[in-house]
Design a protein around this motif. Structure first.
Motif, PDB file in Angstrom:
ATOM      1  N   LYS A 138       0.416  -1.313  -0.014  1.00  0.00           N
ATOM      2  CA  LYS A 138      -0.309   0.247   0.023  1.00  0.00           C
ATOM      3  C   LYS A 138       0.697   1.251  -0.061  1.00  0.00           C
ATOM      4  N   ASP A 139       0.835   2.151  -1.014  1.00  0.00           N
ATOM      5  CA  ASP A 139       0.926   3.526  -0.684  1.00  0.00           C
ATOM      6  C   ASP A 139       3.161   2.213  -1.081  1.00  0.00           C
ATOM      7  N   HIS A 140       3.538   1.558  -1.643  1.00  0.00           N
ATOM      8  CA  HIS A 140       5.048   1.879  -1.914  1.00  0.00           C
ATOM      9  C   HIS A 140       5.345   1.709  -0.253  1.00  0.00           C
ATOM     10  N   ASN A 141       4.788   0.457   0.238  1.00  0.00           N
ATOM     11  CA  ASN A 141       5.356   0.463   1.294  1.00  0.00           C
ATOM     12  C   ASN A 141       4.693  -1.258   2.038  1.00  0.00           C
ATOM     13  N   ILE A 142       4.887  -2.305   2.575  1.00  0.00           N
ATOM     14  CA  ILE A 142       4.904  -3.275   2.786  1.00  0.00           C
ATOM     15  C   ILE A 142       3.691  -3.354   4.243  1.00  0.00           C
ATOM     16  N   VAL A 143       2.641  -3.531   3.921  1.00  0.00           N
ATOM     17  CA  VAL A 143       1.967  -4.071   4.567  1.00  0.00           C
ATOM     18  C   VAL A 143       1.350  -5.595   5.145  1.00  0.00           C
ATOM     19  N   LEU A 144       1.669  -6.259   6.358  1.00  0.00           N
ATOM     20  CA  LEU A 144       1.590  -7.460   6.906  1.00  0.00           C
ATOM     21  C   LEU A 144      -0.041  -7.411   7.468  1.00  0.00           C
ATOM     22  N   VAL A 145      -0.464  -8.882   6.762  1.00  0.00           N
ATOM     23  CA  VAL A 145      -2.392  -8.499   7.127  1.00  0.00           C
ATOM     24  C   VAL A 145      -2.262 -10.309   7.469  1.00  0.00           C
ATOM     25  N   ARG A 146      -2.968 -10.014   8.923  1.00  0.00           N
ATOM     26  CA  ARG A 146      -3.202 -11.342  10.135  1.00  0.00           C
ATOM     27  C   ARG A 146      -4.828 -12.057   9.161  1.00  0.00           C
ATOM     28  N   LYS A 147      -4.595 -12.909   8.959  1.00  0.00           N
ATOM     29  CA  LYS A 147      -6.139 -13.149   8.521  1.00  0.00           C
ATOM     30  C   LYS A 147      -7.591 -13.519   8.595  1.00  0.00           C
ATOM     31  N   ASN A 148      -7.471 -13.824  10.409  1.00  0.00           N
ATOM     32  CA  ASN A 148      -8.504 -14.790  10.448  1.00  0.00           C
ATOM     33  C   ASN A 148      -9.007 -12.982  11.397  1.00  0.00           C
ATOM     34  N   ASP A 149      -8.514 -11.951  12.041  1.00  0.00           N
ATOM     35  CA  ASP A 149      -9.088 -11.232  11.939  1.00  0.00           C
ATOM     36  C   ASP A 149      -7.797  -9.811  10.684  1.00  0.00           C
ATOM     37  N   LYS A 150      -8.275 -10.334  10.386  1.00  0.00           N
ATOM     38  CA  LYS A 150      -7.976  -8.796   9.197  1.00  0.00           C
ATOM     39  C   LYS A 150      -7.075  -7.639   9.810  1.00  0.00           C
ATOM     40  N   GLN A 151      -6.358  -8.182  10.911  1.00  0.00           N
ATOM     41  CA  GLN A 151      -5.724  -7.061  11.598  1.00  0.00           C
ATOM     42  C   GLN A 151      -4.205  -6.760  10.544  1.00  0.00           C
ATOM     43  N   SER A 152      -3.890  -5.115  10.039  1.00  0.00           N
ATOM     44  CA  SER A 152      -2.921  -5.127   8.860  1.00  0.00           C
ATOM     45  C   SER A 152      -1.833  -4.592  10.308  1.00  0.00           C
ATOM     46  N   THR A 153      -0.664  -4.355   9.693  1.00  0.00           N
ATOM     47  CA  THR A 153       0.313  -3.856  10.651  1.00  0.00           C
ATOM     48  C   THR A 153       1.195  -3.230   9.509  1.00  0.00           C
ATOM     49  N   THR A 154       1.815  -1.458   8.866  1.00  0.00           N
ATOM     50  CA  THR A 154       2.870  -1.292   8.186  1.00  0.00           C
ATOM     51  C   THR A 154       3.907  -1.707   8.605  1.00  0.00           C
ATOM     52  N   ILE A 155       4.403  -1.543   8.155  1.00  0.00           N
ATOM     53  CA  ILE A 155       6.553  -3.190   7.932  1.00  0.00           C
ATOM     54  C   ILE A 155       7.113  -1.659   8.027  1.00  0.00           C
ATOM     55  N   THR A 156       6.916  -0.988   6.409  1.00  0.00           N
ATOM     56  CA  THR A 156       7.814  -0.444   6.189  1.00  0.00           C
ATOM     57  C   THR A 156       7.021   1.456   5.876  1.00  0.00           C
ATOM     58  N   THR A 157       7.680   2.318   5.961  1.00  0.00           N
ATOM     59  CA  THR A 157       7.037   3.872   5.283  1.00  0.00           C
ATOM     60  C   THR A 157       8.367   4.766   4.620  1.00  0.00           C
ATOM     61  N   ASP A 158       8.961   3.891   3.975  1.00  0.00           N
ATOM     62  CA  ASP A 158       9.918   4.695   2.927  1.00  0.00           C
ATOM     63  C   ASP A 158      10.085   4.229   1.770  1.00  0.00           C
ATOM     64  N   GLY A 159       9.294   3.610   1.497  1.00  0.00           N
ATOM     65  CA  GLY A 159       8.629   3.224   0.126  1.00  0.00           C
ATOM     66  C   GLY A 159       8.133   4.141  -1.081  1.00  0.00           C
ATOM     67  N   HIS A 160       8.761   5.184  -2.101  1.00  0.00           N
ATOM     68  CA  HIS A 160       8.327   5.726  -2.578  1.00  0.00           C
ATOM     69  C   HIS A 160       7.685   5.453  -3.876  1.00  0.00           C
ATOM     70  N   ASP A 161       7.778   6.062  -5.032  1.00  0.00           N
ATOM     71  CA  ASP A 161       7.604   5.866  -6.205  1.00  0.00           C
ATOM     72  C   ASP A 161       8.642   5.366  -7.299  1.00  0.00           C
ATOM     73  N   GLN A 162       9.297   6.161  -6.891  1.00  0.00           N
ATOM     74  CA  GLN A 162      10.626   5.723  -7.426  1.00  0.00           C
ATOM     75  C   GLN A 162      11.864   4.497  -6.530  1.00  0.00           C
ATOM     76  N   ASP A 163      11.401   4.369  -5.355  1.00  0.00           N
ATOM     77  CA  ASP A 163      11.772   3.571  -4.596  1.00  0.00           C
ATOM     78  C   ASP A 163      11.046   2.266  -4.288  1.00  0.00           C
ATOM     79  N   TYR A 164      10.468   1.286  -4.542  1.00  0.00           N
ATOM     80  CA  TYR A 164       9.280   0.712  -3.632  1.00  0.00           C
ATOM     81  C   TYR A 164       9.207  -0.660  -3.497  1.00  0.00           C
TER      82      TYR A 164
END
Length: 885
Positions: A312-338
């Motif tokens: 999402k928005d060039h960054n990694i998001v980890l989603v737990r399937k049983n409760d759909k809880q998501s955790t954003t793993i990275t925040t430094d991704g952008h359109d030239q380095d994603y």
């Protein structure tokens, strides 16, 4: 002094002949002959020489003969194809052989005895069949094309016009039978070995291998599927843990069952002998998909099904399937380095790898279609097309710890400048993520491992070269996941060979192949028998090193078997069980030869057929001639072929044309037999045509290949010129004062280069769609040989830069819609030649793509160009009239 007007005319004729029109030449010749006869002067030899110099060179009849060859040469070579029908568990085979036009014979081969015989007396069968059918039957073309043999090979069955017949092979007596009398060979499904219903009582079994080759062991599960149980080397014994009444099978190296045994109380010792052979046609095959499964798939879902990875928005998001809880793993991704959706989960689902990407630059090549078929106005076309030196896409692995939900730091020191990462996979124990790193510039190839716990990076295998690593065409890699080994190819000793590595330690266990020959292709890796099957070049001394031979060797480097032997280029077809192979080999001057050989040792079982081209030779057609001569160093042998015209006369002189392709990715002189080649047909216009593989091309030693590095302008010309000079000493008809050259793509680059760098030798060139400046061509091909970063050698070897050195007659051809080589590459040469005030011919083909010079119009223009400028004749004239200069 007596004045002799005819004598003066004779002298003037030879001085001014190039400017005379055809009708005047004929008139002068007639007058001279008449005068000679009247005066009793013998000048016939002079005139015969003059006439023969023009006969058969560039005339309309020569063009017609050249254009007819592709059709007239068809159907004049026989006994050159064998289509085997393997029968009775490969104890025999049959085939129908073409002996001539509408002339065929059935052949049966007893493989156990190594005997080839006609299936029956076709004359006697034809006579009897004619009586039954009440119409004539040709003995040379019987009215059926398939036969069936009984298991003892005593009888032949066939069907025709709704009737079934049986032939006794001992006397060729024909009788009519019922269709149900045709023996039906049991298929694999009918030969079920059985399935295991073992007791719960364990037992240790002992198997002795008395054969000369290794055997495989399988046990059969309750579903009837074979499960691998290892191998036993020749002459060795082994024990296995089993259960009473469990079905076990011993099979040969091809998987063909040899023996079946069921352990029982008091019966736990078994032997497999040379005579062991089951009535089973097809080999046992393991479930290779399950065995070779590696966690290398690109999947967003974890193997345990608990998590998924999203971007999402060039960054990694980890989603737990049983409760759909998501955790954003990275925040430094952008359109030239994603971060990308390329995700590789560890087998234990505790970690995963995502590839982070910096995109390539945008480079667009635009072309104009001047004459589109569907509209009046031109069309503009655009394509993405990176060129040498451009910024490429860069991908690197990022390691994520699922439990900690964070990135594990990984140093990119060992993969900082990737051209490409490939073979990405986890080890089965999730301890390490591995990939192959091909460094840009192609001088480093590395197998890299990332520790899943610490992120520490190690080099497992490190390959470097001072010049280049041919990653596209020579490099081979094969993982052996069960033993955690890697088969790796390298030219480190000067030849392309195979090495076996321990992937855990990174240590080389042993060389698999060695010698002054090279691996051309890997055909098969047998992980059970630990053997590799491959094609080799130069492995048989005193044969052309380009001939491909088929071989096998153990992973240990022992027991090398060369399964083909004949002096030629080999193609093979295995029997269904791979117990035998049909070896077909030929040379440019030898029609195909067919043999049956044993796979286990390469031994000859039976010689089958040798191709017959006598009817083709009767037309005057000449086989190409192989020629070998030392290259630039006076030692390295250069291989090529010579095509002579049908009416070749060694007392005459013929211009020479070289068809060139010097691309370093292969070798290009033909090695196998063909009844027609367009390059050979070109000779009919009155030329001697040649093809040569000079230094810088592939499929020889590393040193031979390295000549091309940062040196594509060389094109092997120092070798080619020496080869031609040596050939002229053998072929007296070669006129090296008139040498032409043509080629397309890389060959077009070389053809023009011949006039720029060797204009004292080459006089005429046709260059089609050439990559004339390697900075203008596709990135991958040119950086492979010319290197990266871009250096001054790119400009120095550019045909654009060197265009002012043009010496000779040049025709440039290019298609306006070439999508392989930017057509601007040719147009930049045109611009440089104009600026240098050089004369040349140029053909821009509307709507033409890559290789347009080899299409009918472009190739006809090529032919005409050589006729005009090497023969000094107007193409397709009735009498070969000379052109004025």
């Amino acid at each position: 002094m007596n004045f002799n007007p005819i004598g003066q005319l004779h002298a003037a004729f030879f001085v001014f002949r190039p400017t005379l029109q055809i009708k005047w030449i004929r008139a002068v010749r007639l007058l001279m002959v008449t005068h000679a006869v009247a005066c009793g002067v013998f000048v016939c030899g002079v005139f015969v020489c003059a006439v023969s110099e023009c006969r058969g060179q560039g005339t309309s009849s020569d063009y017609a003969r050249m254009n007819r060859q592709s059709i007239e040469n068809r159907g004049k070579v026989f006994q050159h194809r064998v289509e085997p029908h393997w029968i009775h568990q490969e104890s025999a085979l049959w085939y129908r052989l073409a002996l001539g036009t509408d002339e065929n014979v059935f052949v049966v081969v007893d493989l156990e005895k190594g005997i080839r015989k006609p299936a029956f007396d076709q004359r006697r069968v034809a006579e009897q069949l004619a009586v039954v059918l009440k119409k004539p039957v040709s003995e040379s073309n019987l009215p059926f094309d398939s036969i069936v043999l009984d298991k003892d090979l005593k009888y032949v069955f066939f069907q025709n016009e709704g009737k079934t017949f049986k032939v006794d092979r001992t006397n060729s007596k024909l009788i009519e039978v019922r269709s149900s009398d045709i023996p039906v060979e049991k298929k694999t499904a009918d030969l079920e070995i059985g399935f295991s219903m073992p007791s719960e009582k364990p037992i240790e079994i002992s198997i002795e291998n008395k054969r000369v080759a290794a055997i495989r062991l399988f046990w059969i599960d309750s579903q009837g599927k074979p499960q691998p149980a290892g191998r036993i080397s020749a002459g060795q014994s082994a024990t296995r843990s089993a259960y009473e009444e469990q079905v076990w099978v011993a099979a040969d190296g091809a998987g063909l069952p040899l023996a079946v045994f069921r352990p029982a109380d008091g019966q736990n010792k078994f032997a497999v002998t040379a005579q062991s052979k089951l009535n089973q046609r097809m080999p046992l095959k393991r479930d290779s998909a399950g065995r070779r499964k590696r966690f290398s798939r690109n999947s967003v879902s974890s193997p345990d099904g608990n998590y998924s990875v999203q971007i999402k928005d060039h960054n990694i998001v980890l989603v737990r399937k049983n409760d759909k809880q998501s955790t954003t793993i990275t925040t430094d991704g952008h359109d030239q380095d994603y971060y990308t959706g390329s995700c590789f989960w560890a087998p234990d689902s505790k970690r995963f790898i995502v590839l982070r990407e910096q995109p390539a630059q945008k480079r667009t090549v635009s072309t104009i279609e001047s004459s589109p078929k569907d509209q009046l106005q031109p069309k503009l076309h655009a394509m993405n097309y990176l060129k040498p030196g451009d910024r490429i896409r860069v991908r690197k692995p990022v390691l994520v710890d699922v439990e900690k939900q964070q990135v594990v730091p990984v140093s990119d020191t060992l993969f900082r400048t990737p051209w490409r990462l490939s073979e990405l996979s986890w080890t089965d124990d999730s301890a390490e993520f591995r990939f192959r790193y091909n460094q840009r510039g192609h001088q480093v190839m590395r197998l890299v491992g990332i520790n899943s716990l610490t992120g520490i990076v190690r080099s497992i295998i490190d390959e470097t070269a001072e010049t280049f690593i041919d990653y596209n065409y020579k490099f081979k890699i094969h993982y052996l996941p069960e033993t955690d080994e890697v088969i790796w190819s390298s030219e480190r000793d000067g030849w392309n060979h195979l090495y076996l590595y321990d992937a855990k330690t990174g240590e080389m266990k042993n060389r698999m192949t060695s010698g002054k020959w090279l691996i051309r292709k890997i055909d098969r890796v047998d992980e059970d028998l630990r053997q590799i099957w491959f094609q080799a070049g130069g492995i048989i001394p005193n044969q052309d090193p380009y001939y491909r031979h088929h071989c096998r060797v153990d992973f240990s480097g022992e027991n090398l078997v060369v399964m083909t032997r004949g002096d030629g280029d080999h193609t093979i077809r295995y029997s269904p069980s791979r117990r035998y192979l049909l070896d077909s080999y030929s040379r440019v001057d030898l029609p195909p030869v067919h043999e049956i050989r044993r796979v286990v040792d390469g031994g000859l079982v039976c010689s089958l057929e040798s191709g017959d081209d006598s009817k083709l030779l009767a037309t005057g057609w000449r086989r190409p001639q192989r020629f070998i001569a030392p290259g630039r160093d006076g030692e390295t042998m250069i291989f090529g072929v010579v095509y002579l015209p049908i009416h070749y006369d060694p007392q005459k002189k013929y211009p020479v044309i070289e068809y060139i392709y010097a691309g370093p990715h292969g070798s290009f002189v033909p090695k196998s037999y063909a009844s027609y080649r367009r390059t050979q047909a070109l000779a009919e216009l009155g030329f001697i045509v040649v093809q040569i593989d000079g230094m810088g091309t592939s499929n020889r030693s590393k040193a031979f290949h390295d000549v091309c590095w940062k040196n594509l302008g060389d094109s092997g010309f120092p070798d080619r010129i020496r080869w031609l000079q040596a050939a002229a000493r053998k072929y007296s008809g070669m006129d090296l004062a008139r040498v032409g050259i043509f080629g397309g793509s890389a060959g077009g680059q070389s053809a023009l280069r011949a006039l720029l760098a060797h204009g004292e030798f080459y006089k005429v060139a046709v260059a089609d769609c050439g990559c004339h400046d390697n900075r203008m061509d596709k990135i991958w091909w040119n950086e492979q040989w010319m290197g990266w970063p871009i250096g001054p050698h790119y400009q120095q070897q550019s045909n654009v830069t060197q265009a002012h050195r043009l010496n000779g007659k040049l025709l440039l051809i290019v298609g306006e819609l070439d999508r392989n080589v930017d057509p601007a590459s040719t147009l930049q040469v045109v611009d440089a030649l104009i600026r240098a005030d050089k004369d040349f011919d140029f053909l821009l083909v509307p709507g033409g793509g890559h290789g347009v010079g080899s299409r009918p119009y472009g190739y006809r223009r090529t032919q005409d160009f050589f006729v005009r400028h090497l023969l000094n004749v107007e193409p397709r004239s009735s009498g070969g009239g000379k052109l004025s200069r």
